[in-house]
Design an enzyme around this catalytic site. Structure first.
Site, PDB file in Angstrom:
ATOM      1  N   HIS A   1     -31.391 -58.159 -42.942  1.00 11.86           N
ATOM      2  CA  HIS A   1     -31.917 -58.093 -41.574  1.00 11.86           C
ATOM      3  C   HIS A   1     -33.449 -58.133 -41.540  1.00 11.86           C
ATOM      4  O   HIS A   1     -34.035 -58.364 -40.486  1.00 11.86           O
ATOM      5  CB  HIS A   1     -31.381 -56.857 -40.844  1.00 11.86           C
ATOM      6  CG  HIS A   1     -32.060 -55.580 -41.199  1.00 11.86           C
ATOM      7  ND1 HIS A   1     -31.549 -54.669 -42.105  1.00 11.86           N
ATOM      8  CD2 HIS A   1     -33.220 -55.026 -40.744  1.00 11.86           C
ATOM      9  CE1 HIS A   1     -32.359 -53.631 -42.199  1.00 11.86           C
ATOM     10  NE2 HIS A   1     -33.380 -53.822 -41.380  1.00 11.86           N
TER      11      HIS A   1
ATOM     12  N   ASP B   1     -25.583 -56.589 -45.623  1.00 12.05           N
ATOM     13  CA  ASP B   1     -27.029 -56.526 -45.363  1.00 12.05           C
ATOM     14  C   ASP B   1     -27.827 -56.506 -46.659  1.00 12.05           C
ATOM     15  O   ASP B   1     -28.416 -55.490 -47.040  1.00 12.05           O
ATOM     16  CB  ASP B   1     -27.334 -55.290 -44.511  1.00 12.05           C
ATOM     17  CG  ASP B   1     -28.754 -55.303 -43.953  1.00 12.05           C
ATOM     18  OD1 ASP B   1     -29.389 -56.375 -43.978  1.00 12.05           O
ATOM     19  OD2 ASP B   1     -29.220 -54.240 -43.489  1.00 12.05           O
TER      20      ASP B   1
ATOM     21  N   SER C   1     -36.833 -50.372 -44.130  1.00 15.61           N
ATOM     22  CA  SER C   1     -35.671 -51.238 -44.368  1.00 15.61           C
ATOM     23  C   SER C   1     -35.844 -52.090 -45.619  1.00 15.61           C
ATOM     24  O   SER C   1     -36.932 -52.604 -45.896  1.00 15.61           O
ATOM     25  CB  SER C   1     -35.451 -52.145 -43.162  1.00 15.61           C
ATOM     26  OG  SER C   1     -35.004 -51.424 -42.049  1.00 15.61           O
ATOM     27  N   GLY C   2     -34.757 -52.237 -46.350  1.00 18.26           N
ATOM     28  CA  GLY C   2     -34.787 -53.054 -47.554  1.00 18.26           C
ATOM     29  C   GLY C   2     -35.298 -52.331 -48.780  1.00 18.26           C
ATOM     30  O   GLY C   2     -35.139 -52.804 -49.907  1.00 18.26           O
TER      31      GLY C   2
END
Length: 319
Positions: A79, A125, A231-232
């Site tokens: 994402h 994801d 994120s990530g």
């Protein structure tokens, strides 16, 4: 034996040798930082403590975290790449806990983006990024290990660590410039499901919110969690003396309030990761930065294959 057959045998020999050489080197350095988070509710990270941490940047602005898996591959959340999937628009910064500090870190450009084929919303994801050039390992730049897929079951500790340059609080407008770290408890999937889907036990026909492709972690009482900008980034566990990547910061409700964070289960996708990297490295074998190594091994390889293998001068690798 004709030139075509000799070329094929030579490629097999070199590919096998290089593959084992790189694998041994990677396994000997991954998950072993020299130094022996918010992330909401965390603290500043010490230099070289998390040498695999990556800042994924779009137009020179931080958008997500990521983790270095090898000298050419980064793993992050799919994402994070929603704004655009044009590889050359992205860069990664490595080697510095201070984001945007070009004096300490290095900036490398992305050459390829591989999104997991099942990615949709919060499912699948995960994404892999291939760099244009290989990184040079140092005390501040090292890869993190993946779990040993030969083991039947990975035993995850009660708590692991999250790192990132995300917001310190959900309502904050600014992001910290210093990498944050926090130790967070791992929450069992059923308990996490009950938190996110309290009616699930009464309505078993409803599809679970927390799937086996996800890992749940966070300390709601102490407000330790990941937030926007994290994120990530990695959920890393210290197992058997090395740091192993078990999760990627993926999604959640709020930051450090009432709900724990949800992470992509890296172990679940590990075979896909290895498949993508192996296939890409085989296809791009001519782009390996091992010129000096090949200059020394090619004559030996030809000798082993026999005198009938005679080539011209167009066998040298190029970047």
């Amino acid at each position: 034996m004709g030139p075509g057959g000799c070329a094929f045998l030579l490629s097999l020999l070199l590919g096998s040798f290089i593959s084992s050489f790189q694998k041994k080197t990677l396994q000997s350095v991954c998950g072993r930082p020299v130094y022996s988070g918010r992330v909401v509710g965390g603290k500043d990270a010490a230099a070289t403590r998390w040498p695999w941490q990556v800042s994924l940047q779009l137009s020179n602005s931080h958008v997500c975290g990521g983790s270095l898996l090898s000298d050419r591959w980064i793993v992050t959340a799919a994402h994070c790449l929603q704004m655009t999937r044009i590889p050359f628009l992205y860069t990664v910064q490595l080697g510095s806990v201070e984001r945007d500090n070009l004096d300490e870190g290095v900036i490398l450009r992305v050459s390829q983006i591989v999104i997991h084929p099942t990615y949709s919303n919060v499912s699948g994801d995960i994404a892999l990024l291939r760099l244009f050039s290989r990184v040079t390992y140092s005390s501040s730049i090292l890869p993190i290990c993946l779990s040993n897929v030969k083991k039947k079951r990975l035993i995850i500790p009660d708590s692991c660590w999250v790192t990132g340059w995300g917001k310190l609080k959900e309502e904050d407008a600014d992001y910290p410039t210093i990498l944050q770290e926090a130790e967070v408890p791992i929450i069992k999937r059923q308990k996490c499901e009950n938190i996110y889907n309290p009616l699930g036990s009464f309505l078993p026909q409803i599809q679970p919110v927390i799937m086996e492709t996800m890992i749940c972690a966070g300390d709601v009482k102490k407000g330790k969690d990941t937030c926007q900008g994290d994120s990530g980034g990695p959920l890393a566990c210290h197992i058997d003396g090395i740091w192993i990547l078990i999760g990627l910061s993926s999604w959640g409700r709020g930051c450090g309030i009432s709900f724990p964070g949800i992470y992509t289960n890296v172990t679940y996708y590990q075979k896909w990761i290895m498949s993508v990297i192996s296939r890409a490295e085989v296809l791009g074998a001519n782009n390996l930065n091992l010129s000096d190594f090949l200059f020394s091994i090619v004559p030996l390889s030809l000798a082993l294959l026999g005198p009938s293998c005679v080539f011209g001068s167009n066998i040298l690798p190029g970047e």
